[in-house]
Design an enzyme around this catalytic site. Structure first.
Site, PDB file in Angstrom:
ATOM      1  N   CYS A  84      48.838  44.852  37.829  1.00  0.00           N
ATOM      2  CA  CYS A  84      47.492  44.361  38.199  1.00  0.00           C
ATOM      3  C   CYS A  84      47.003  43.573  36.994  1.00  0.00           C
ATOM      4  O   CYS A  84      46.259  44.082  36.159  1.00  0.00           O
ATOM      5  CB  CYS A  84      46.556  45.525  38.463  1.00  0.00           C
ATOM      6  N   PRO A  87      42.508  39.072  34.702  1.00  0.00           N
ATOM      7  CA  PRO A  87      42.745  37.720  34.192  1.00  0.00           C
ATOM      8  C   PRO A  87      43.697  37.631  33.003  1.00  0.00           C
ATOM      9  O   PRO A  87      43.809  36.568  32.396  1.00  0.00           O
ATOM     10  CB  PRO A  87      41.350  37.248  33.792  1.00  0.00           C
ATOM     11  N   GLY A  89      44.221  39.594  29.938  1.00  0.00           N
ATOM     12  CA  GLY A  89      44.062  40.003  28.539  1.00  0.00           C
ATOM     13  C   GLY A  89      45.208  40.912  28.106  1.00  0.00           C
ATOM     14  O   GLY A  89      45.798  40.738  27.029  1.00  0.00           O
ATOM     15  N   ASP A 108      49.351  39.877  40.398  1.00  0.00           N
ATOM     16  CA  ASP A 108      48.014  40.196  40.909  1.00  0.00           C
ATOM     17  C   ASP A 108      47.962  39.808  42.372  1.00  0.00           C
ATOM     18  O   ASP A 108      48.813  39.086  42.884  1.00  0.00           O
ATOM     19  CB  ASP A 108      46.912  39.487  40.108  1.00  0.00           C
ATOM     20  N   CYS A 209      38.895  51.710  34.047  1.00  0.00           N
ATOM     21  CA  CYS A 209      37.675  51.715  33.225  1.00  0.00           C
ATOM     22  C   CYS A 209      36.588  52.450  33.996  1.00  0.00           C
ATOM     23  O   CYS A 209      35.466  51.985  34.112  1.00  0.00           O
ATOM     24  CB  CYS A 209      37.256  50.288  32.857  1.00  0.00           C
TER      25      CYS A 209
HETATM   26  C1  SAM Z   1      41.124  46.035  36.176  1.00  0.00           C
HETATM   27  S1  SAM Z   1      41.607  44.499  36.808  1.00  0.00           S
HETATM   28  C2  SAM Z   1      42.955  44.087  35.786  1.00  0.00           C
HETATM   29  C3  SAM Z   1      42.563  43.549  34.451  1.00  0.00           C
HETATM   30  C4  SAM Z   1      43.757  43.011  33.694  1.00  0.00           C
HETATM   31  N1  SAM Z   1      44.782  44.014  33.509  1.00  0.00           N
HETATM   32  C5  SAM Z   1      43.389  42.439  32.316  1.00  0.00           C
HETATM   33  O1  SAM Z   1      43.586  43.098  31.306  1.00  0.00           O
HETATM   34  O2  SAM Z   1      42.904  41.301  32.268  1.00  0.00           O
HETATM   35  C6  SAM Z   1      42.401  44.947  38.291  1.00  0.00           C
HETATM   36  C7  SAM Z   1      43.146  43.807  38.979  1.00  0.00           C
HETATM   37  O3  SAM Z   1      43.889  44.376  40.049  1.00  0.00           O
HETATM   38  C8  SAM Z   1      44.001  43.405  41.069  1.00  0.00           C
HETATM   39  N2  SAM Z   1      44.399  44.136  42.295  1.00  0.00           N
HETATM   40  C9  SAM Z   1      43.645  44.845  43.149  1.00  0.00           C
HETATM   41  N3  SAM Z   1      44.424  45.380  44.102  1.00  0.00           N
HETATM   42  C10 SAM Z   1      45.688  45.009  43.844  1.00  0.00           C
HETATM   43  C11 SAM Z   1      46.940  45.232  44.476  1.00  0.00           C
HETATM   44  N4  SAM Z   1      47.050  45.972  45.561  1.00  0.00           N
HETATM   45  N5  SAM Z   1      48.035  44.676  43.922  1.00  0.00           N
HETATM   46  C12 SAM Z   1      47.947  43.924  42.809  1.00  0.00           C
HETATM   47  N6  SAM Z   1      46.797  43.679  42.177  1.00  0.00           N
HETATM   48  C13 SAM Z   1      45.687  44.215  42.677  1.00  0.00           C
HETATM   49  C14 SAM Z   1      42.626  42.757  41.102  1.00  0.00           C
HETATM   50  O4  SAM Z   1      42.698  41.464  41.672  1.00  0.00           O
HETATM   51  C15 SAM Z   1      42.270  42.721  39.612  1.00  0.00           C
HETATM   52  O5  SAM Z   1      42.609  41.473  39.068  1.00  0.00           O
END
Ligand code: SAM
Length: 452
Positions: A84, A87, A89, A108, A209
């Site tokens: 996942c 964006p 980081g 993602d 988080c």
């Molecule tokens: C907490 S954010 C990730 C932040 C990222 N790891 C960073 O450090 O920038 C969670 C991400 O999971 C993605 N997401 C949600 N459901 C998902 C799925 N079933 N498979 C893959 N990605 C998913 C969302 O689009 C989102 O970008």
């Protein structure tokens, strides 16, 4: 980061930006991290646009430090899946920790967020990442196995309350438990898939988080149960960081005592956002059979008809020999050429949205080195480069034309040139025969136009 911490401190010092240490954050390859002043907008600074550094909340850097990306030669880490990722980081942190080599797959679910992720990778010059667009819970088994997997799961984000005040209203509506239940279904499926894709002896970090145990310890408990003893929860021990134990009782239920090894980061303990993290090691294969098969790798080769594009760039900028040994040049789209780390091996399935960095646009006349390509290759260029003054730097980032002095253009022929500030490449410009310099800094990167 293209700068080490000491060089970055010196640069920020010169700009009057105070920095402090993050005492608990240090990585064998990445070195130490710096604390920026509250509210500081790094994304508008010239050095950020030039990909010299990246800014990320301190606690968000914890999961990657726990992946154990720099182990000894007996346990090499070359394939990492960030399930996942957007964006990006944490993807960037992983890619840098691997020394910009090997294979990171950044996945993602949301295409717009993948575009933001790719922008960050391009700016930082990361060439060991392929992006994929899949529901992570259905990630093809054919892509594995992986040495390390990060599941930075989508969650109800309660831990971001300090910087996201709008959440207060959402939390007051009292539908938290329903939201957590919705999230939990997705989180459970993501972690289950990660366990499947990890190689025996490999490591999975699960993080959120948020505070809700339904999205944290209960998800980890189910993974431990399903693995029937073949998944080990490792302690989170980070010198200088005060960490709370995972909960082992919830709503009248006694949970698996091993869950105490999960880590809870309470905002008031370390002055960070709230966070949850669990580190799992796969001790043996959890499913039937001998584990996931080795993946089929996609070929990334330069077609003979594309070789002249590369030769043209080498000639124009006086780039060194040996680029072909260092990178795998290839064409993914009709727009132009990409390059990736020499040992980058993305799988055939799922197909990558992008592999490595888009560096040369060949579908325009004249063809153009991209800004990401300029930031990466610019330091090796020996001609057609120009040093800018501070006002010129800001004009360039604002995409304004100006006329450089004759001493600045001595090394340049009319046409495309690389522009630099204080020795750091900023991007590409066109030097017209009239003597005017036209900025080709990308409009979509011009959050940086404030200079500073
Ligand atoms: C907490 S954010 C990730 C932040 C990222 N790891 C960073 O450090 O920038 C969670 C991400 O999971 C993605 N997401 C949600 N459901 C998902 C799925 N079933 N498979 C893959 N990605 C998913 C969302 O689009 C989102 O970008």
């Amino acid at each position: 980061m293209r700068l080490d911490a000491d060089a970055l401190v010196a640069l920020l010092d010169a700009e009057g930006v105070p920095t402090g240490p993050v005492p608990w954050l240090r990585h064998p390859t990445l070195g130490r991290a710096l604390q920026l002043p509250p509210g500081f907008k790094a994304g508008q600074r010239w050095w950020y646009c030039a990909g010299l550094a990246h800014a990320q909340e301190a606690v968000s850097q914890l999961p990657v430090t726990l992946l154990g990306l720099a182990p000894g030669a007996s346990d090499p880490v070359t394939r990492v899946l960030d399930l996942c990722a957007a964006p990006g980081g944490k993807t960037a942190q992983i890619a840098l920790a691997l020394g910009n080599r090997g294979t990171v797959l950044a996945n993602d679910f949301t295409p717009e967020r993948i575009a933001a992720l790719q922008g960050n990778l391009d700016r930082l010059g990361l060439v060991n990442v392929s992006t994929t667009w899949c529901d992570g819970s259905n990630y093809p088994a054919a892509a594995g196995p992986f040495d390390r997997i990060l599941v930075d799961a989508p969650c109800s984000s309660e831990g971001t309350l300090r910087r996201n005040r709008r959440l207060v209203g959402t939390l007051r509506t009292g539908d938290g438990p329903a939201r957590s239940a919705r999230m939990a279904a997705r989180q459970r499926a993501l972690l289950r898939k990660a366990v499947q894709l990890c190689r025996p002896g490999g490591r999975i970090v699960y993080s959120t988080c948020t505070f809700a145990p339904e999205e944290n310890e209960l998800i980890v408990a189910e993974a431990l149960d399903a693995a029937a003893g073949r998944l080990t929860l490792l302690p989170v021990d980070v010198p200088g960081l005060r960490v709370g134990a995972g909960v082992t009782r919830w709503q009248g239920r006694t949970l698996d005592p091993r869950l105490a090894l999960c880590a809870r980061l309470w905002p008031h303990w370390n002055d960070t956002g709230g966070f949850f993290v669990a580190v799992l090691e796969k001790t043996a294969e959890t499913g039937a059979g001998s584990g996931p098969p080795a993946h089929a790798a996609r070929r990334l080769d330069l077609a003979p008809e594309d070789a002249p594009w590369l030769d043209g760039l080498v000639e124009r900028y006086g780039l060194p020999d040996g680029l072909r040994e260092r990178y795998r040049f290839h064409r993914q789209t009709r727009r132009g050429l990409h390059l990736a780390a020499a040992d980058h091996t993305p799988p055939v399935s799922p197909p990558a949205q992008g592999s490595g960095l888009f560096f040369h646009r060949t579908n325009m006349r004249p063809p153009k080195l991209t800004t990401a390509g300029a930031l990466l290759l610019g330091p090796q260029a020996t001609r057609n480069r120009m040093d800018l003054t501070l006002p010129q730097r800001d004009a360039y980032l604002r995409r304004e034309a100006f006329t450089p002095g004759p001493e600045q253009t001595r090394d340049c022929r009319p046409g495309q040139v690389l522009v630099r500030y204080c020795g750091h490449t900023l991007g590409v410009a066109v030097l017209h025969r009239s003597g005017t310099l036209e900025s080709l800094f990308p409009r979509k990167w011009s959050g940086c136009t404030a200079g500073g």
